[in-house]
Design an enzyme around this catalytic site. Structure first.
Site, PDB file in Angstrom:
ATOM      1  N   GLU A  15       8.849  46.210 -56.468  1.00  0.00           N
ATOM      2  CA  GLU A  15       9.435  46.752 -54.846  1.00  0.00           C
ATOM      3  C   GLU A  15       8.742  48.016 -54.089  1.00  0.00           C
ATOM      4  O   GLU A  15       9.193  48.974 -54.984  1.00  0.00           O
ATOM      5  CB  GLU A  15      10.726  45.886 -54.784  1.00  0.00           C
ATOM      6  CG  GLU A  15      10.930  44.465 -53.847  1.00  0.00           C
ATOM      7  CD  GLU A  15      11.870  44.055 -53.691  1.00  0.00           C
ATOM      8  OE1 GLU A  15      12.536  44.755 -52.443  1.00  0.00           O
ATOM      9  OE2 GLU A  15      12.907  44.141 -53.958  1.00  0.00           O
TER      10      GLU A  15
ATOM     11  N   HIS B 181      10.315  41.476 -52.958  1.00  0.00           N
ATOM     12  CA  HIS B 181      11.024  41.198 -52.452  1.00  0.00           C
ATOM     13  C   HIS B 181      11.882  40.008 -51.838  1.00  0.00           C
ATOM     14  O   HIS B 181      11.510  39.751 -51.703  1.00  0.00           O
ATOM     15  CB  HIS B 181      10.696  41.583 -50.943  1.00  0.00           C
ATOM     16  CG  HIS B 181      11.487  42.179 -50.013  1.00  0.00           C
ATOM     17  ND1 HIS B 181      12.370  43.533 -49.763  1.00  0.00           N
ATOM     18  CD2 HIS B 181      11.765  41.689 -48.626  1.00  0.00           C
ATOM     19  CE1 HIS B 181      13.125  43.408 -48.995  1.00  0.00           C
ATOM     20  NE2 HIS B 181      12.855  42.774 -47.984  1.00  0.00           N
TER      21      HIS B 181
ATOM     22  N   SER C  24      17.332  42.384 -47.633  1.00  0.00           N
ATOM     23  CA  SER C  24      15.966  43.032 -46.828  1.00  0.00           C
ATOM     24  C   SER C  24      16.897  44.072 -45.726  1.00  0.00           C
ATOM     25  O   SER C  24      17.913  44.884 -45.936  1.00  0.00           O
ATOM     26  CB  SER C  24      15.303  42.542 -46.324  1.00  0.00           C
ATOM     27  OG  SER C  24      14.065  42.762 -45.499  1.00  0.00           O
TER      28      SER C  24
END
Length: 360
Positions: A271, A301, A177
């Site tokens: 995502e 995610h 991320s």
């Protein structure tokens, strides 16, 4: 014949499992409404951060690993340098054995949340599957410390590994991320600054475009059960600080990616950040870099965090570990990450002055 075709397909192209569909549905209706309303002001961020930190105390790493805390004041280097803080994650069977390198893991959390502790499900799995020690630094977070403070801390952690005898050709940089953005930015900074090049870089669901232009365009056609482009954009304004989005170190898609180490990018097919990961893979390929992109069908995610319960997450971690072992193959073994070694958590300069170890 049909079953044979399914079995022959790469794991990331297979139909999502029942567990994956059930968890994605639960998160879509249970967590996403709250995440979509993620506060975009400093006080709210700090309150939410405290909640995440408290919840992380309930997480337990595998009993097969040991966690060693690191607080290195770097007094031997002189100057006004910030201490290196973080933790080593070591497979118990391998912690005293020479290893050909180490993994530098940069945790996600939108640059405002989380810590090495919250990401032990991934760092523990990497240590066990690769046999390499994993160092997860505790880098500074926004809004108190906007970009480039996290990047400066990541560069310092990479230099710290080199100073302690870990060969650059044995270091793999991994991040998820926002940590994926940081891992890519660190790789670019290493190449720009002339530091020894790492063996490779792995990105899990990277937040590539902090301006959120790509994710905002993708939002209407995406049923992301977790991430909202709207909330990401709101938090990004706190991350970038007073200089806005003009810092070229933020712009991964226009970075000169020539002469970089190999990349592996994993992203969930469901995502909203998928288009960003695909754009980064295209930019790397256009620059002649070696990049493997895996779009995991139907996954959310950073699904790799659920590697104990999701078959796809376990398979993704196996793929990442395969990549790590491949890129570090042939690197000369370094010293063990043990008491008294140059990179050891037991070395006086590298460990908390307390117990020095923490059983996970």
């Amino acid at each position: 014949m049909g079953l044979e075709q399914v079995d022959a397909a790469p794991p990331y192209e297979r139909h999502p499992s029942f567990q994956s569909r059930a968890i994605s549905t639960a998160i879509r209706f249970g967590a996403r409404p709250f995440i979509h309303r993620l506060p975009g002001w400093p006080h709210g961020i700090r309150t939410a951060r405290s909640t995440v930190d408290a919840a992380s105390l309930l997480l337990r790493a595998s009993q097969r690993v040991r966690i060693r805390q690191v607080i290195d004041p770097r007094v031997e280097t002189g100057g006004a340098r910030r201490p290196i803080r973080g933790e080593w994650v070591l497979a118990r069977d391998d912690e005293e054995s020479p290893a050909p390198g180490a993994i530098l893991y940069l945790h996600g959390g939108a640059y405002v949340f989380c810590s090495p502790r919250t990401h032990r499900p991934i760092t523990s799995r990497l240590a066990l599957d690769t046999g390499l020690p994993v160092f997860a630094p505790r880098y500074r977070l926004a809004p108190e410390h906007p970009f480039p403070a996290p990047l400066e801390d990541a560069v310092a952690a990479y230099r710290w590994l080199l100073d302690r005898g870990v060969p650059a050709g044995g270091i793999v940089i991994v991040g998820d991320s926002a940590g994926g953005h940081l891992a890519a930015a660190l790789t670019a900074e290493i190449c720009r600054g002339g530091l020894p090049r790492p063996a490779g870089t792995v990105l899990f669901s990277p937040w590539v475009d902090l301006s959120c232009e790509l994710s905002t365009r993708a939002q209407p056609e995406t049923r992301d059960p977790y991430v909202s482009a709207h909330s990401a954009r709101r938090v990004a304004r706190l991350v970038v600080g007073p200089d806005g989005f003009e810092d070229p170190r933020l712009a991964l898609l226009t970075c000169p990616w020539a002469d970089t180490p190999p990349f592996l990018i994993q992203v969930g097919g469901a995502e909203v950040l998928r288009s960003e990961a695909e754009a980064l893979a295209e930019a790397l390929a256009a620059a002649g870099s070696d990049c493997e992109l895996q779009v995991w069908r139907g996954q959310m995610h950073v699904f790799q965090m659920l590697n104990r319960v999701l078959p796809e997450a376990g398979a993704a971690m196996a793929e990442a570990s395969r990549f790590v072992r491949t890129v570090v193959a042939g690197a000369a073994p370094g010293p063990p990450v043990g008491a008294g070694s140059p990179v050891g958590a037991g070395a006086p300069a590298g460990v908390d002055g307390g117990s020095g170890t923490e059983a996970a």
